[in-house]
Design a protein around this motif. Structure first.
Motif, short mmCIF file in Angstrom:
data_model
loop_
_atom_site.label_atom_id
_atom_site.label_comp_id
_atom_site.label_asym_id
_atom_site.label_seq_id
_atom_site.Cartn_x
_atom_site.Cartn_y
_atom_site.Cartn_z
N UNK A 158 0.83 -1.21 0.00
CA UNK A 158 0.00 0.00 0.00
C UNK A 158 0.86 1.26 0.00
N UNK A 159 2.03 1.20 0.64
CA UNK A 159 2.92 2.35 0.60
C UNK A 159 3.38 2.64 -0.81
N UNK A 160 3.78 1.60 -1.53
CA UNK A 160 4.20 1.78 -2.93
C UNK A 160 3.02 2.24 -3.78
N UNK A 189 0.85 5.64 3.28
CA UNK A 189 0.32 4.40 2.73
C UNK A 189 0.77 3.18 3.50
N UNK A 190 2.00 3.21 4.01
CA UNK A 190 2.50 2.07 4.80
C UNK A 190 1.65 1.87 6.05
N UNK A 191 1.36 2.95 6.74
CA UNK A 191 0.56 2.85 7.96
C UNK A 191 -0.88 2.46 7.65
N UNK A 192 -1.44 3.06 6.61
CA UNK A 192 -2.81 2.75 6.25
C UNK A 192 -2.93 1.30 5.79
N UNK A 200 -6.72 2.19 3.55
CA UNK A 200 -5.85 2.77 2.52
C UNK A 200 -6.65 3.57 1.51
N UNK A 201 -7.76 3.00 1.07
CA UNK A 201 -8.61 3.70 0.09
C UNK A 201 -9.21 4.96 0.71
N UNK A 251 -15.21 2.24 5.09
CA UNK A 251 -15.10 1.47 3.85
C UNK A 251 -16.17 0.40 3.75
N UNK A 252 -16.43 -0.30 4.84
CA UNK A 252 -17.48 -1.32 4.84
C UNK A 252 -18.85 -0.72 4.61
#
Length: 260
Positions: A158-160, A189-192, A200-201, A251-252
């Motif tokens: 997710x970070x990338x 992004x890494x943390x999310x 992340x989204x 998100x859900x």
């Protein structure tokens, strides 16, 4: 046990917030954050330890230097209180989870970056780049405990991914987003990603929603125009912190609404 952890985190946050005030002031100037000791900007007198107690000293001194009575900005205690509140909130959310130190670090560096971006409209590499290895090490230590290895792998992916998404936006619309924002996106992004795909989204989308809303308010108040440059870093940090805590339920809920 949770109450003790939250109280300890809040006290730690107050102390860290006091240090962040130094970081926010000195890092953009390229100065050391450890030397020389803090001094009054008016009379250059070194601040005594008893006058450097987070929040309490500012209140007792009524926001003025003990020596020259120069005014001390209320931003200093506000940063300390804000850091304490963030630390306490994260401790309440994660509990004694092994990833808590990693997210406390995120709160600290994120707040510092947001304030620097507001002041200088830039995100210094001196803070962003070292935060990558710090985040990876702290999250890897969590994996060494009870946390699953899949969480760390998802964090890296997710970070990338978030880095590439923001890089694409910056290349498609030059000037609309700085490369500092792109580098910060990879870190967030890494943390999310550690928290989950939903977070992340949500964390990637929220900064644009928050930034757009604030921009509309500023234009309505005639404090900004359509071409005004508004620092994006604070919205990225705020969106990430919200998504860390509430990204999965949001998100859900959205997926349930779309899919019926």
């Amino acid at each position: 046990m949770t109450g003790i952890l939250v109280t300890f985190a809040a006290i730690l946050g107050l102390a860290v917030g006091s240090f962040l005030n130094v970081v926010v002031h000195r890092v953009p100037l390229g100065e050391s954050v450890v030397s020389p000791p803090s001094r009054c900007p008016g009379c250059e007198t070194r601040i005594r330890p008893l006058d450097n107690v987070p929040v309490l000293s500012w209140l007792l001194l009524r926001g003025k230097c003990r020596t020259c009575r120069c005014r001390i900005s209320p931003r200093y205690p506000l940063v300390e209180v804000g850091t304490g509140a963030l630390f306490a909130g994260l401790a309440a959310h994660f509990g004694a989870a092994p990833e808590l130190p990693a997210f406390l670090y995120l709160a600290a560096v994120g707040l510092a970056l947001a304030l620097i971006d507001l002041d200088c409209k830039r995100l210094p590499n001196a803070l962003v780049l070292p935060s990558y290895p710090v985040a990876i090490v702290l999250l890897a230590l969590a994996v060494a405990g009870p946390a699953p290895l899949s969480a760390l792998l998802r964090a890296l992916v997710c970070g990338v991914a978030l880095f590439l998404v923001f890089l694409g936006i910056a290349l498609v619309k030059p000037g609309g987003m700085g490369f500092g924002d792109v580098k910060l996106a990879g870190l967030l992004g890494c943390y999310l990603g550690w928290v989950g795909w939903d977070s992340t989204v949500v964390g990637g989308f929220l900064p644009f929603l928050l930034g757009g809303a604030v921009g509309l308010v500023l234009m309505a108040l005639r404090r900004a125009g359509r071409r005004s440059a508004i620092p994006f870093g604070p919205f990225m940090v705020a969106g990430a912190m919200i998504a860390v805590v509430a990204g999965q339920p949001v998100g859900h809920a959205y997926a349930s609404f779309v899919l019926g």
